[in-house]
Design a protein around this motif. Structure first.
Motif, short mmCIF file in Angstrom:
data_model
loop_
_atom_site.label_atom_id
_atom_site.label_comp_id
_atom_site.label_asym_id
_atom_site.label_seq_id
_atom_site.Cartn_x
_atom_site.Cartn_y
_atom_site.Cartn_z
N PRO A 24 0.80 -1.24 0.04
CA PRO A 24 -0.01 -0.14 0.04
C PRO A 24 0.65 1.23 -0.07
CG PRO A 24 -0.64 -1.66 1.54
CD PRO A 24 0.50 -2.16 1.12
N ILE A 25 2.06 1.09 0.50
CA ILE A 25 3.07 2.24 0.33
C ILE A 25 3.46 2.73 -0.93
CG2 ILE A 25 5.25 3.45 0.98
CD1 ILE A 25 5.15 1.13 3.51
N TRP A 26 3.32 1.89 -1.92
CA TRP A 26 3.62 1.86 -3.31
C TRP A 26 2.35 2.12 -4.13
CZ3 TRP A 26 5.36 -2.26 -7.08
CH2 TRP A 26 6.05 -1.62 -8.12
N LEU A 27 1.27 1.42 -3.93
CA LEU A 27 0.26 1.45 -5.14
C LEU A 27 -0.69 2.75 -4.82
CD1 LEU A 27 -0.85 -2.37 -4.73
CD2 LEU A 27 0.47 -1.33 -6.39
N GLU A 28 -0.92 3.26 -6.03
CA GLU A 28 -1.64 4.25 -6.00
C GLU A 28 -3.28 3.80 -5.83
OE1 GLU A 28 0.93 6.79 -8.91
OE2 GLU A 28 -1.07 6.41 -9.51
N SER A 29 -4.08 4.89 -5.57
CA SER A 29 -5.42 4.21 -5.11
C SER A 29 -6.21 3.44 -6.32
CB SER A 29 -6.33 5.41 -4.98
OG SER A 29 -6.08 6.50 -5.76
N PHE A 30 -5.83 3.84 -7.53
CA PHE A 30 -6.48 3.07 -8.50
C PHE A 30 -6.11 1.55 -8.49
CE2 PHE A 30 -8.14 1.47 -12.38
CZ PHE A 30 -7.20 0.59 -12.72
N LEU B 82 -4.94 -0.09 -5.68
CA LEU B 82 -5.72 -0.58 -4.52
C LEU B 82 -7.10 -0.82 -4.61
CD1 LEU B 82 -4.04 1.85 -1.72
CD2 LEU B 82 -3.74 -0.42 -2.03
N GLN B 83 -7.79 -0.04 -5.33
CA GLN B 83 -9.28 -0.22 -5.49
C GLN B 83 -9.62 -1.32 -6.29
OE1 GLN B 83 -12.19 2.31 -4.66
NE2 GLN B 83 -12.56 0.20 -4.57
N GLU C 284 -6.21 2.10 1.85
CA GLU C 284 -4.81 1.26 2.29
C GLU C 284 -5.18 0.52 3.37
OE1 GLU C 284 -4.96 4.63 1.60
OE2 GLU C 284 -3.61 4.88 -0.06
#
Lengths: 420, 339, 296
Positions: free
Chosen positions: B18-24, B26-27, B166
Motif C-alpha cells: 500500500p505504500i507503493w500502490l496508487e488508489s486505482f 488498491l481499489q 490502504e
C-alpha cells in the motif's frame, strides 16, 4: 536454488517498495499554490491548464449515448479553447469509460480523481451513488447526466435543468389543460425500474393526488420490448392518457400496440423517451398522432440562440453524426454550466475545488441560451436548478423529430412539490 | 530455512504494497480480493462437490446487503461481518434441498433463477435494501480502529497517508489468506474427499456410507459462506452498493473465473478471479497508451469493448486448449520440471 | 374475462416465437449435447442482417440472407470451436458457447449502437381481429410459421434417415459412428438448423409489436432458457410447451401487474424463472425431459 533466488528477490523488492513510497503527493495535476496571476489553484488547475474529468458510459447499456455526449463536450471545449480558454488556461478533458458498471466506475474515478478539478459528466444514478462518498470527500463538483431528484440534496451535484418528477407533474398539467383529462379520470404510467422511472412516478402520483386522478402503474425493465400485456391492462382500466418514463424501444412498442388495440390516447414521455430513429419504425404514424415529450433539454427544432449555435457547430465538426438532445446537447449544456462555474471561480481568484464549488453555488440565473429550459439556479442544493420544461410534439418535418409547443413553461402544481 | 525466508519476504511485500500502490490499483485489488474469496467457494462447490451453480451472485448479494443492513442497524462491524456470512450460509443450506432433487445442468439453470429472484427482491424490498437507490455501507472497524479516512484521522506510515483503501488492503489480505488456507485444508480433509467421491458418483458414495444429502447441504453452505464473505469485502470496497452489481453478469463472471482457474483448485480460483476482475479495469487504465484502441468518445473499438473481446476469447482459448484451466497448466508445468 | 382471453391469446402467440428459439436450443442439445448460450447472439445476428439489408434486397431477400448468415455462423461455431472438444463435459461446452456469445454480442451491439432498426416486414403494424380480440398480424404469422416448423421438425426427427441418425448419435455416439453415422455431419446440420430457427425467431421478436432490432434483443432470447429448462432439454415437444407457457406467463404477469403488485412490481422478468423453479421441483428433468437413469 530457485526458492532461495525467489526469496532474495522478494526481500530486495520489499526494501525497494518501502523506500520509494508514493508519498503524500498523489495528485499530479497541479498541487496547491498560487500562480503568476494570483489565482489560487488546487488539484486539476495549473498555470496553463484546467483539467476536467468525464465518466460516461462508452461500452455498456448506454454506450451510444455516451459517445454522443463526448461529441457534445468536445465540441464545446474545442471552441472555448480556440477562443482563449478560461482564466487564460486551456481546458483539458480526461475521459474514462465506466461501462455503466459501478465497479469499473469506482476504479476509473480513483484513476483520474487526483488530476481533475471536477467531473464534467457522470452518467448513471447507480454510478453517481457509488461515487458520491468519494466525490464529497474530495470536495469536487459533479455534472450529473441524469435528471432524478432522488440524489438531492447534494452539495456537489449539478443537474442540467429540472427533474423527472417535475417533468411528470408538468405532463399531467398539460394533459388536463390541453388534452381533456378531467378530475376523476384514470391515467396510466409506464415506467422503468430504477431511479429514472420511479422518480417520474413520484411526480405523477403527486399530481394525481392533487387532481383526484387514478394512476395505473406498469413497471418494466429494459429487457421488456413487447408492451402487449401493459397496453391490455391500461385498456381494461380505461385510461385517458399514458405517461411514459422508459426508453425509445418501449415507446415504439407502446404507441404501436396502443394504436392496434384502438387505445387512442395521448402519451407524454420524459426526455429520454425519444429518439428521431423511431420515425423509421412501423410505429411512426402512431407516434406522430399521439406522442409528446416533456423535458428540460431543448428539442433540436427550437429557434433559440444556444440551440442553433450548437447545431451549426455540431454539423461542422461532425458532418456524419446525428445530434441528440440527451446526448450531445446535454453534454454541451453541461459544459456551459462548468464554464460558468469556472469563469466565476476565476473572477473570485479561486481555482481550487472548493472555489469552483462555491462559484457554482453562487450562480442563480444561468442562461444557457435555450439549450436548457429557462435559467438555472444553483444556490439551493436541495432543489433542482431548473423549474421550466419544454413541451414538444412528434413531427416528422422538424429537425430531431420534435416540434416545441410554445415557450418553456412551468405547471402551477410544481411549486408545491416537496423533494424528499 | 529458505522456505521461511520466502514466506517472510512475501509477507513483507504484501504488508508494504500500500505504500507503493496508487488508489486505482488498491481499489482494483480490493475488488479482485473480494472476487477471489467468492470464487474459491464456487470452485469448491463445482470442482469438489460437483454441483453446478449459477446462483453465486445471489449469495454474494446476501453477504453484502446483510453486512450493510446489520452494520447500519448499529451492530459492531466484526459481528455484522460474521452475521452476514452466517446469513449467506443459511441461504445456501436452504437451497440445498433443491440441489438434492435437481441435477447437473438443470441445477445450474435452476440456480440462475435464484439470481433473477434476488434482483427482484433487491429492487422491490425498499425498506431493507433501499431499492434502486442502494444503501451506504458502514466502514469496518476493529477495536476502535476504523478502516476509513477517520479514526485515526491521519495515519502516516513511512511518509504515506493511510486512508480507507490502504487500510482495507490489510483486511482484504487477511481474509483472502484465511479463505485460501481453509479451502486447501478442506480439499485434503476427509470431508473433502467424501465430497470428491460424491462428485464422481453419487451412488458409489452412498454405497460407501457417505450421507449424500448432508454432504450436499454442507457443500452449499460452505460455498455460500465464502460467497457471503466475498460480498462483505465487496461492500466495503464500494462504500455504497446497488442491486445492479449482483445480477446475471456477476454470476456468469464467477463461473468464468472458476473455469479459467480450473474447477476444484483454490489457487486457480484466485488466479481466475484476479484475471476476470482486473482485466477490464486495467485495460481501461491503459487505454490511452495502447496503440490500437480508440480513444473513449470516438468510433471504433475502445478499451472496454476490447476487454470484452479478450474476456470472451480467453474463455474460448482456455476451454479449447487448457481445459483444466490455469491450475491444470501449472500442474503440468511442475510435472515437466520434475521429470 | 375478455381481458384474460385477450392476454392468453397474446401470450400464446408470443410463446410460439419463444418455442422457435427453444426448439433451436433443443435441436443442438439433442444432436451434440451442448447447451448453446450463443443462441441469443445468433438470433441478434439474423435480425441485424435483415434490419440492415431489407432496404437494398427487399424484405424476402433480406430474410433469406439473415437465415443464411445465422445458419452459417452457427455452423462455424460448431465446426471450429466445438468439434475439437466434442467429448468434453456439459459444463465446459456450455461455458465455451458463453464465451462465443460474449464475443458475438459485443461486436453486434457495437454495430447497432443506439439504432432501432426496422425489419421492413410487409405486414407492418397491421392487426387482425377475431371475435373481438385484436392480435397483431405479425404474431399470427409467427404462430403459423412456428406451427409448421415444429411439425416439420417432429416429422424429420421421427421419419427421416437424418432424424434417426441424429437421435442415435445423441443416444450413443460411439455406437452410432461405428454404424457409419458421420457425427460431424449430423452436428453441422443440427447447428445450422438451430441458427436458422434463431434467425426466424429473431425476425418475429423484432417485428411489431416490438420496436425493431436494438442492442437489447439478445437479452430477450435469454427468456427462452426457462422455456427450454422447464420443457426438458432433450424434448422438442417440451420446447414447444415450454415456450408457450413462458409466453403466457410473461404477458399475464404484465397484464395483471396491478393485481399482483403485492409481490412487487416488474414481475415480468422474474416470473418465467419462478415458474421454471416450481416445475423443476415437481419434475426435476423438466416436463418432458428423459429421466437420467443411474447405472450402478
Amino acid at each position: 536454488m530457485s526458492s532461495r533466488l525467489v526469496g532474495s528477490v522478494a526481500v530486495a523488492l520489499a526494501l525497494v517498495v518501502a523506500a520509494c513510497g508514493k508519498g503524500g503527493a498523489e495528485e499530479s495535476g497541479g498541487g496547491a499554490g498560487t500562480s503568476a496571476d494570483t489565482v489560487k489553484t488546487g488539484p486539476g488547475a495549473t498555470a496553463d491548464t484546467i483539467t476536467l474529468g468525464y465518466l460516461p458510459d462508452l461500452s455498456g447499456v448506454f454506450a451510444p449515448n455516451g459517445k454522443s455526449q463526448m461529441e457534445g463536450a468536445n465540441l464545446y471545449w474545442d471552441a472555448k479553447n480556440k477562443a482563449g480558454g478560461i482564466c487564460g488556461r486551456q481546458i483539458e478533458v480526461k475521459v474514462q469509460d465506466t461501462g455503466y458498471d459501478p465497479q469499473k466506475a469506482v476504479a476509473a474515478y480513483q484513476q483520474l480523481s487526483g488530476d481533475v478539478i471536477g467531473l464534467g459528466l457522470v452518467l448513471g444514478s447507480s454510478i453517481v451513488s457509488a461515487l458520491l462518498p468519494s466525490v464529497e470527500s474530495d470536495g469536487m463538483f459533479l455534472n450529473f447526466a441524469g435528471w432524478t431528484s432522488d440524489i438531492l440534496p447534494a452539495e456537489n451535484v449539478a443537474i442540467a435543468g429540472t427533474t423527472y418528477d417535475i417533468e411528470a407533474i408538468n405532463a399531467v398539467d398539460f394533459l388536463m389543460s390541453e388534452k381533456g383529462v378531467k378530475a376523476g379520470d384514470t391515467i396510466g404510467h409506464l415506467y422503468f425500474e430504477g431511479d429514472y422511472g420511479e422518480n417520474a412516478l413520484k411526480g405523477s402520483k403527486f399530481a394525481a393526488g392533487k387532481h383526484d386522478l387514478k394512476i395505473v402503474e406498469q413497471k418494466i425493465t429494459p429487457a421488456d420490448q413487447d408492451m402487449t400485456g401493459q397496453v391490455s391492462a391500461f385498456k381494461k382500466a380505461g385510461v385517458k392518457a399514458i405517461l411514459f418514463s422508459a426508453a425509445p424501444p418501449q415507446a415504439a412498442s407502446l404507441a404501436g400496440v396502443a394504436a392496434s388495440q384502438k387505445l387512442d390516447v395521448p402519451i407524454v414521455a420524459n426526455g429520454p423517451g425519444w429518439t428521431p430513429q423511431l420515425l423509421k419504425t412501423p410505429a411512426a404514424k402512431a407516434l406522430e398522432a399521439n406522442y409528446y415529450v416533456v423535458s428540460s433539454m431543448a428539442p433540436l427544432s427550437v429557434q433559440s440562440e444556444g440551440v442553433q449555435k450548437f447545431l451549426t457547430d455540431y454539423k461542422a465538426a461532425n458532418p456524419k453524426g446525428t445530434p441528440s438532445s440527451n446526448g450531445s446537447l446535454y453534454a454541451y449544456a453541461g459544459a456551459q454550466i462548468a464554464d460558468a462555474a469556472l469563469t466565476k471561480a476565476c473572477e473570485n481568484k479561486d481555482l481550487t475545488r472548493k472555489g469552483v464549488l462555491d462559484a457554482l453555488h453562487s450562480l442563480n440565473a444561468l442562461d444557457t441560451g435555450g439549450t436548457v429550459a429557462g435559467t438555472l439556479d444553483f444556490t439551493d442544493p436541495s432543489r433542482p436548478p431548473g423549474k421550466l420544461v419544454y413541451l414538444a410534439k412528434v413531427s416528422a418535418d422538424a429537425p430531431g423529430g420534435l416540434k416545441a409547443l410554445g415557450e418553456p413553461s412551468e405547471a402551477a402544481d410544481a411549486q408545491g412539490y416537496e423533494f424528499k | 530455512m529458505s522456505r521461511a525466508l520466502v514466506t517472510a519476504a512475501v509477507f513483507v511485500v504484501l504488508a508494504a504494497l500500500p505504500i507503493w500502490l496508487e488508489s486505482f490499483w488498491l481499489q482494483t485489488a480490493l475488488f479482485a480480493m473480494a472476487a477471489m474469496i467468492a470464487a474459491i467457494g464456487l470452485s469448491l462447490l463445482i470442482g469438489i462437490a460437483g454441483q453446478l451453480s449459477l446462483a453465486h451472485a445471489f449469495f454474494v448479494a446476501i453477504g453484502a446487503y446483510g453486512y450493510a443492513y446489520l452494520a447500519g442497524e448499529g451492530v459492531a462491524p466484526l459481528l455484522a461481518l460474521l452475521g452476514a456470512v452466517l446469513l449467506a450460509g443459511l441461504a445456501g443450506a436452504a437451497f440445498s434441498p433443491i440441489a438434492g432433487r435437481v441435477r447437473g445442468i438443470y441445477l445450474g439453470l435452476a440456480s440462475l433463477g435464484l439470481v433473477f429472484l434476488g434482483q427482484h427482491i433487491l429492487q422491490n424490498a425498499t425498506g431493507i435494501t433501499g431499492g434502486y437507490e442502494g444503501v451506504a455501507v458502514e466502514p469496518f472497524s476493529l477495536f476502535g480502529f476504523s478502516f476509513s479516512n477517520t479514526d485515526p484521522d491521519t495515519l502516516v506510515i513511512l511518509g504515506v497517508p493511510y486512508g480507507r483503501l490502504e487500510r482495507l488492503w490489510y483486511l482484504g489480505v487477511v481474509l483472502v489468506a484465511l479463505a485460501v488456507w481453509y479451502g486447501r485444508n478442506l480439499v485434503r480433509s476427509r470431508p473433502g474427499r467424501a465430497l470428491a467421491t460424491l462428485r464422481d458418483s453419487e451412488v458409489a458414495a452412498a454405497v460407501m456410507g457417505v450421507d449424500v444429502v448432508r454432504y450436499k447441504a454442507a457443500a452449499f453452505t460452505v460455498s455460500s459462506m465464502y460467497a457471503g464473505l466475498g460480498g462483505v469485502l465487496m461492500a466495503l470496497a464500494f462504500g455504497r452498493i446497488v442491486p445492479e452489481s449482483f445480477g446475471f453478469v456477476l454470476s456468469v463472471d464467477f463461473l468464468v473465473m472458476v473455469v479459467i482457474g480450473g474447477a476444484g483448485s483454490v489457487g486457480g480460483a484466485a488466479a481466475g478471479a484476479l484475471f476476470v476482475t482486473a482485466l477490464p479495469l486495467v485495460l481501461n487504465h491503459y487505454s490511452g497508451s495502447l496503440p490500437l484502441l480508440a480513444e473513449p468518445g470516438t468510433g471504433g473499438v475502445g478499451a472496454s469493448e476490447f476487454s470484452r473481446f479478450i474476456y470472451g476469447a480467453a474463455i474460448v482459448a482456455v476451454l479449447l486448449f487448457a481445459r483444466d484451466g490455469l491450475a491444470g497448466l501449472a500442474r503440468r508445468a511442475r510435472k515437466e520440471r520434475v521429470a | 374475462m375478455s381481458q384474460f382471453i385477450s392476454l392468453l391469446i397474446g401470450g400464446l402467440f408470443l410463446g410460439a416465437i419463444y418455442s422457435l428459439v427453444a426448439l433451436g436450443f433443443v435441436t443442438v442439445f439433442k444432436a451434440t449435447h451442448v447447451i448453446n448460450f450463443a443462441q441469443g447472439s445468433v438470433l441478434l445476428l439474423g435480425a441485424f442482417v435483415i434490419g440492415r439489408t431489407h432496404g437494398s434486397l427487399g424484405f424476402w431477400g433480406a430474410v433469406m440472407l439473415g437465415i443464411a448468415a445465422a445458419a452459417l455462423v452457427a455452423l462455424l461455431i460448431d465446426a471450429v470451436l466445438i468439434r475439437p472438444v466434442r467429448r468434453a463435459d456439459l459444463g465446459t461446452l456450455a461455458i465455451l458457447t458463453l464465451g462465443v456469445d460474449i464475443l458475438l454480442a459485443t461486436e453486434l451491439t457495437r454495430e447497432i449502437g443506439t439504432d432501432v432498426l426496422s425489419v421492413g416486414a410487409p405486414w407492418g403494424s397491421d392487426v387482425v381481429e377475431v371475435a373481438g380480440i385484436r392480435v397483431a398480424e405479425s404474431r399470427v404469422i409467427a404462430g403459423g410459421v412456428a406451427a409448421v416448423l415444429v411439425a416439420a421438425f417432429a416429422a424429420v426427427f421421427k421419419f427421416t434417415d437424418w432424424g434417426i441418425a441424429m437421435r442415435s448419435a445423441a443416444e450413443d455416439g460411439e455406437t452410432a459412428s461405428l454404424m457409419g453415422i458421420r457425427l460431424n455431419r449430423v452436428a453441422a446440420a443440427a447447428w445450422a438448423m438451430a441458427g436458422a430457427l434463431a434467425a426466424i425467431g429473431g425476425l418475429f421478436l423484432t417485428s411489431f409489436p416490438a420496436a425493431g432490432v436494438t442492442g437489447g434483443v439478445g437479452l430477450v432470447a435469454l427468456a427462452a432458457i426457462p422455456a427450454v429448462v422447464l420443457g426438458g432439454f432433450d424434448s422438442p415437444s417440451g420446447a414447444v410447451v415450454g415456450g408457450l407457457i413462458i409466453g403466457v406467463v410473461s404477458v399475464l404477469t404484465a397484464g395483471y401487474q396491478d393485481e399482483l403488485s403485492f409481490l412487487g412490481r416488474g414481475l415480468g422478468s422474474v416470473a418465467p424463472y419462478v415458474v421454471m423453479l416450481l416445475v423443476l421441483l415437481v419434475r426435476p428433468n423438466g416436463l418432458f425431459g428423459t429421466k437420467e437413469v443411474t447405472r450402478v
